[in-house]
Design an enzyme around this catalytic site. Structure first.
Site, PDB file in Angstrom:
ATOM      1  N   CYS A 106       0.868  -1.182   0.000  1.00 56.40           N
ATOM      2  CA  CYS A 106       0.000   0.000   0.000  1.00 56.40           C
ATOM      3  C   CYS A 106       0.904   1.230   0.000  1.00 56.40           C
ATOM      4  CB  CYS A 106      -0.860  -0.059   1.267  1.00 56.40           C
ATOM      5  SG  CYS A 106      -1.924   1.378   1.462  1.00 56.40           S
ATOM      6  N   CYS A 117     -11.335  14.411   4.125  1.00 59.24           N
ATOM      7  CA  CYS A 117     -12.494  13.604   4.513  1.00 59.24           C
ATOM      8  C   CYS A 117     -12.591  13.574   6.040  1.00 59.24           C
ATOM      9  CB  CYS A 117     -12.357  12.184   3.973  1.00 59.24           C
ATOM     10  SG  CYS A 117     -12.291  12.148   2.178  1.00 59.24           S
ATOM     11  N   CYS A 120     -10.691  10.737   8.114  1.00 61.60           N
ATOM     12  CA  CYS A 120      -9.338  10.340   7.701  1.00 61.60           C
ATOM     13  C   CYS A 120      -8.275  11.203   8.381  1.00 61.60           C
ATOM     14  CB  CYS A 120      -9.223  10.460   6.186  1.00 61.60           C
ATOM     15  SG  CYS A 120      -7.556  10.135   5.585  1.00 61.60           S
ATOM     16  N   CYS A 349      -5.842   1.448   7.661  1.00 57.44           N
ATOM     17  CA  CYS A 349      -6.310   2.550   6.822  1.00 57.44           C
ATOM     18  C   CYS A 349      -6.620   3.768   7.676  1.00 57.44           C
ATOM     19  CB  CYS A 349      -7.626   2.204   6.143  1.00 57.44           C
ATOM     20  SG  CYS A 349      -7.587   0.728   5.208  1.00 57.44           S
TER      21      CYS A 349
HETATM   22  N1  SAH Z   1      -7.308   9.247  -1.208  1.00 58.45           N
HETATM   23  C1  SAH Z   1      -7.683   7.992  -1.701  1.00 58.45           C
HETATM   24  C2  SAH Z   1      -6.743   6.867  -1.323  1.00 58.45           C
HETATM   25  C3  SAH Z   1      -6.209   6.842   0.063  1.00 58.45           C
HETATM   26  S1  SAH Z   1      -7.322   6.492   1.363  1.00 58.45           S
HETATM   27  C4  SAH Z   1      -9.092   7.655  -1.308  1.00 58.45           C
HETATM   28  O1  SAH Z   1      -9.658   8.339  -0.476  1.00 58.45           O
HETATM   29  O2  SAH Z   1      -9.622   6.705  -1.868  1.00 58.45           O
HETATM   30  C5  SAH Z   1      -7.579   4.736   1.218  1.00 58.45           C
HETATM   31  C6  SAH Z   1      -8.875   4.259   1.850  1.00 58.45           C
HETATM   32  O3  SAH Z   1      -8.844   4.344   3.287  1.00 58.45           O
HETATM   33  C7  SAH Z   1     -10.054   5.099   1.405  1.00 58.45           C
HETATM   34  O4  SAH Z   1     -11.157   4.321   1.058  1.00 58.45           O
HETATM   35  C8  SAH Z   1     -10.322   5.892   2.644  1.00 58.45           C
HETATM   36  O5  SAH Z   1     -11.606   6.397   2.644  1.00 58.45           O
HETATM   37  C9  SAH Z   1     -10.057   4.900   3.736  1.00 58.45           C
HETATM   38  N2  SAH Z   1      -9.896   5.528   5.045  1.00 58.45           N
HETATM   39  C10 SAH Z   1      -9.419   6.752   5.337  1.00 58.45           C
HETATM   40  N3  SAH Z   1      -9.454   6.977   6.662  1.00 58.45           N
HETATM   41  C11 SAH Z   1      -9.955   5.857   7.236  1.00 58.45           C
HETATM   42  C12 SAH Z   1     -10.218   5.473   8.588  1.00 58.45           C
HETATM   43  N4  SAH Z   1      -9.936   6.268   9.603  1.00 58.45           N
HETATM   44  N5  SAH Z   1     -10.717   4.249   8.792  1.00 58.45           N
HETATM   45  C13 SAH Z   1     -10.955   3.412   7.766  1.00 58.45           C
HETATM   46  N6  SAH Z   1     -10.735   3.711   6.485  1.00 58.45           N
HETATM   47  C14 SAH Z   1     -10.241   4.929   6.215  1.00 58.45           C
HETATM   48 FE1  SF4 Z   2     -10.045  11.552   1.860  1.00 55.76          FE
HETATM   49 FE2  SF4 Z   2      -8.003  10.663   3.318  1.00 55.76          FE
HETATM   50 FE3  SF4 Z   2      -8.383   9.741   0.800  1.00 55.76          FE
HETATM   51 FE4  SF4 Z   2      -7.551  12.244   1.235  1.00 55.76          FE
HETATM   52  S1  SF4 Z   2      -6.442  10.376   1.755  1.00 55.76           S
HETATM   53  S2  SF4 Z   2      -9.159  11.593  -0.182  1.00 55.76           S
HETATM   54  S3  SF4 Z   2      -8.649  12.815   3.095  1.00 55.76           S
HETATM   55  S4  SF4 Z   2      -9.736   9.423   2.576  1.00 55.76           S
END
Ligand code: SAH
Ligand code: SF4
Length: 388
Positions: A106, A117, A120, A349
């Site tokens: 990853c 988000c 995140c 994640c």
């Molecule tokens: N920016 C991209 C890729 C990185 S995040 C995206 O958002 O798709 C990879 C995955 O982890 C995404 O599906 C994201 O929503 C998820 N993710 C982010 N924060 C998380 C959290 N605290 N718990 C579980 N999944 C999370």
């Molecule tokens: Fe959203 Fe985190 Fe993915 Fe950025 S890395 S798009 S803040 S989930």
């Protein structure tokens, strides 16, 4: 003093052009590429089938430098996490997840993320900077050869490959760092580099619609879309980018992508948030969204939320996640619940770089994020609104 060219920054065509500048034939580029990406070489003297004169030239003009490793932890379940330095006090994470028949890496594409988000922790750091090609592919280069070194496996195309799958699911939004991401993807697929099939490389996006279309033309690898909500009102609050590219447009982009994708489905990621998006009605709404009059062939991957203190959110209970999955499955949608790996080393994640985050710099990062959004002008206008 001339700056050295980092050969990890060059895709196959650029390496041919670079060799041309040195007065070398194209096949030299191929040899060089194999030394770099199949043997993990960083020392030009080790490249014994290159003429001494070429090696000497390279030594004065080029380098093969991946981001430096700051820390390296292995979890009880075998998950291994590296923290790598990407300059100016920034670090990103790379996570290796071994499974029975495959090894998945990853990787990160940005330091921080501008999408912000709600659930995140990377988003909460703000945007810091885009990674270069060398910093993106360098994570794969570093991890593959570190893993082989640890296990005593010889480098080279015949050595047992440790990384069979790559997911761009680390820190950052890959489609907002488009060119370097695509160049790195092309190297992953190239037979003289890692030779991975398009099905084994997955890009995960929060839904940058125009860039999904562009990716379908430039390098259509497997696509995962971070959905997390079943309607626009809910998604607007969880994934701010939804205000720019709402669900209808996102679903249309997914359908268009499928005509070029290496798999005949899109993977929808859905982070399970207690009392927020995990009700039976949300599952039913999702079914209508992907199976309605204009269906999107898809699979669902439910991700139990990995909490972090400032989020104010909690993970859905396991029976709730199972019940939610069952509703989707009863409608004929293939649904998996992601196993949480590497919990003991904070490699799950959304937890990436949690422990290195320097809180005193968050303000500074937020400022950079606003500058970035201003640079992208109208595309990001709405994000500025809601993140302020
Ligand atoms: N920016 C991209 C890729 C990185 S995040 C995206 O958002 O798709 C990879 C995955 O982890 C995404 O599906 C994201 O929503 C998820 N993710 C982010 N924060 C998380 C959290 N605290 N718990 C579980 N999944 C999370
Ligand atoms: Fe959203 Fe985190 Fe993915 Fe950025 S890395 S798009 S803040 S989930």
């Amino acid at each position: 003093m001339t700056t050295l060219t980092n050969l990890l920054d060059l895709d196959p065509a650029q390496l041919v052009a670079y060799c041309g500048e040195l007065g070398e034939k194209p096949f030299r580029a191929k040899q060089l590429q194999r030394w770099i990406h199949q043997f993990g070489a960083s020392d030009f003297d080790a490249m014994t089938d290159l003429a001494k004169s070429l090696r000497d030239k390279l030594k004065t003009r080029a380098t093969i430098t991946a981001p430096a490793i700051i820390s390296d932890h292995t979890s009880a379940d075998g998950t291994r996490k590296w923290l790598v330095d990407v300059g100016n006090g920034n670090a990103v994470e790379t996570v290796y997840i071994p499974e029975e028949n495959r090894g998945t890496l990853c990787i990160s594409t940005q330091a921080g993320c501008a999408v912000n988000c709600r659930f995140c922790s990377t988003g909460k750091q703000g945007f810091n900077r885009n990674l270069s090609v060398g910093e993106i592919i360098g994570q794969l280069w570093m991890a593959e050869f570190e893993l082989r070194r640890t296990k005593g496996i010889a480098p080279g195309p015949k050595g047992e490959r440790q990384i069979t799958n790559v997911v761009m699911m680390g820190m950052g939004e890959p489609l907002l760092n488009y060119e370097p991401t695509v160049t790195a993807l092309k190297l992953m697929l190239d037979d003289n580099a890692y030779g991975l099939s398009r099905r084994r490389v997955t890009l995960s996006t929060s839904g940058v619609v125009p860039m999904i279309d562009k990716l379908s033309q430039d390098c259509p690898v497997a696509l995962a879309v971070s959905l997390h909500a079943s309607n626009d009102a809910l998604r607007d609050g969880l994934v701010p980018l939804n205000r720019k590219y709402p669900l209808r447009e996102l679903m249309d982009a997914c359908r268009r992508y499928l005509a070029f994708a290496p798999r005949d489905f899109i993977t929808f990621e859905y982070c399970m948030l207690d009392g927020v998006n995990d009700g039976d009605q949300h599952a039913r709404e999702l079914i209508a969204l992907v199976q309605g009059s204009n269906p999107v062939p898809c699979k669902f991957n439910l991700i139990p939320f990995n909490p972090f203190p400032e989020s104010g959110l909690t993970r859905s209970q396991n029976p709730r996640i199972k019940a939610f999955a069952q509703i989707l499955m009863d409608a004929g949608i293939v649904t998996t619940i992601r196993k949480t790996r590497g919990d003991d080393i904070d490699a799950a994640c959304g937890q990436l770089a949690g422990e290195v985050k320097d809180r005193t710099r968050v303000q500074e990062r937020m400022k950079k994020m606003t500058e970035y959004q201003e640079k992208f002008g109208k595309d990001f206008g709405r994000i500025v609104e809601i993140s302020s």
